[in-house]
Design a protein around this motif. Structure first.
Motif, PDB file in Angstrom:
ATOM      1  N   UNK A  83       0.751  -0.862   0.036  1.00 27.56           N
ATOM      2  CA  UNK A  83       0.091   0.379   0.390  1.00 27.56           C
ATOM      3  C   UNK A  83       1.024   1.434  -0.211  1.00 27.56           C
ATOM      4  N   UNK A  84       0.468   2.232  -0.150  1.00 24.68           N
ATOM      5  CA  UNK A  84       1.535   3.387  -0.139  1.00 24.68           C
ATOM      6  C   UNK A  84       0.370   4.809   0.322  1.00 24.68           C
ATOM      7  N   UNK A  87       4.323   0.574   1.738  1.00 29.63           N
ATOM      8  CA  UNK A  87       3.914  -0.435   3.425  1.00 29.63           C
ATOM      9  C   UNK A  87       3.906  -1.289   2.762  1.00 29.63           C
ATOM     10  N   UNK A  88       4.786  -2.374   3.427  1.00 29.20           N
ATOM     11  CA  UNK A  88       4.526  -4.352   2.719  1.00 29.20           C
ATOM     12  C   UNK A  88       3.783  -4.705   4.235  1.00 29.20           C
ATOM     13  N   UNK A  89       3.035  -5.564   3.046  1.00 23.07           N
ATOM     14  CA  UNK A  89       1.964  -6.602   4.175  1.00 23.07           C
ATOM     15  C   UNK A  89       2.278  -8.037   3.577  1.00 23.07           C
ATOM     16  N   UNK A  90       2.068  -8.639   4.817  1.00 28.62           N
ATOM     17  CA  UNK A  90       2.206 -10.224   4.698  1.00 28.62           C
ATOM     18  C   UNK A  90       0.775 -10.698   4.628  1.00 28.62           C
ATOM     19  N   UNK A  91      -0.068 -11.037   4.186  1.00 32.57           N
ATOM     20  CA  UNK A  91      -1.480 -11.816   4.303  1.00 32.57           C
ATOM     21  C   UNK A  91      -2.106 -10.058   5.581  1.00 32.57           C
ATOM     22  N   UNK A 102      -0.887  -8.506   7.124  1.00 33.20           N
ATOM     23  CA  UNK A 102       0.235  -8.166   8.431  1.00 33.20           C
ATOM     24  C   UNK A 102       0.719  -6.622   8.283  1.00 33.20           C
ATOM     25  N   UNK A 103       0.394  -6.057   8.487  1.00 32.32           N
ATOM     26  CA  UNK A 103       1.760  -4.675   8.514  1.00 32.32           C
ATOM     27  C   UNK A 103       3.587  -5.559   8.473  1.00 32.32           C
ATOM     28  N   UNK A 104       4.104  -5.981   7.990  1.00 35.45           N
ATOM     29  CA  UNK A 104       5.527  -5.691   7.972  1.00 35.45           C
ATOM     30  C   UNK A 104       6.531  -5.141   8.184  1.00 35.45           C
ATOM     31  N   UNK A 105       6.970  -4.261   7.088  1.00 31.58           N
ATOM     32  CA  UNK A 105       7.962  -2.897   6.720  1.00 31.58           C
ATOM     33  C   UNK A 105       7.080  -1.736   6.490  1.00 31.58           C
ATOM     34  N   UNK A 106       7.627  -1.254   6.712  1.00 32.25           N
ATOM     35  CA  UNK A 106       7.394   0.441   6.031  1.00 32.25           C
ATOM     36  C   UNK A 106       8.425   1.448   5.687  1.00 32.25           C
ATOM     37  N   UNK A 107       8.350   1.518   5.151  1.00 32.24           N
ATOM     38  CA  UNK A 107       9.760   2.453   3.589  1.00 32.24           C
ATOM     39  C   UNK A 107       9.010   3.934   3.328  1.00 32.24           C
TER      40      UNK A 107
END
Length: 141
Positions: free
Chosen positions: A120-121, A127-131, A133-138
């Motif tokens: 998502x942006x 924002x990187x998501x796994x199913x 769930x938020x995993x990482x934010x850049x």
């Protein structure tokens, strides 16, 4: 009385819509493209990351759907693919094998990236998501 209530409700709706227009305008103005932008990690697994300049970066390249980046000290490379509804599949990843401090965090960084299913942006943020769930934010550099 009903007329005053309707006017107040209409005024509140207009004020809310006007406020959201500013948010959308800011997001559009500060948004960076997913591909071709160098992204700097700022949050990993819900914790803030204070990265040294040039570390914990990620770049999705347009040519050949290649990905490159840097962890704590190791360079990483791999491939990615995008799909409908902001689907994003990253990997498999390869990296150099230098010994460096924060190697545990670098491994966590790689696992978070490889587990990505969607993105998502939000303005200049990725924002990187796994199913779901938020995993990482850049943040865009």
């Amino acid at each position: 009385m009903k007329i005053l209530f309707r006017i107040a409700a209409l005024a509140a709706t207009i004020a809310l819509a006007a406020g959201c227009c500013n948010c959308r305008s800011y997001q559009k103005k500060t948004r960076r493209p997913l591909v071709g932008t160098e992204w700097q990690l700022i949050q990993l697994e819900g914790r803030s990351v204070k990265a040294e300049p040039g570390t914990y970066t990620l770049t999705l390249e347009a040519e050949g759907n290649h990905l490159s980046g840097v962890g704590a000290c190791n360079r990483l490379m791999g491939s990615y693919s995008t799909g409908e509804r902001r689907a994003l599949k990253i990997g498999p990843l390869a990296s150099t094998k230098m010994a460096c401090p924060n190697l545990d965090q670098e491994q966590q960084f790689l696992r978070a990236i490889e587990s990505t299913t969607h993105y998502d942006m939000d303005g200049p943020m990725l924002l990187l998501l796994s199913n779901g769930e938020l995993r990482a934010v850049f943040q865009a550099k």
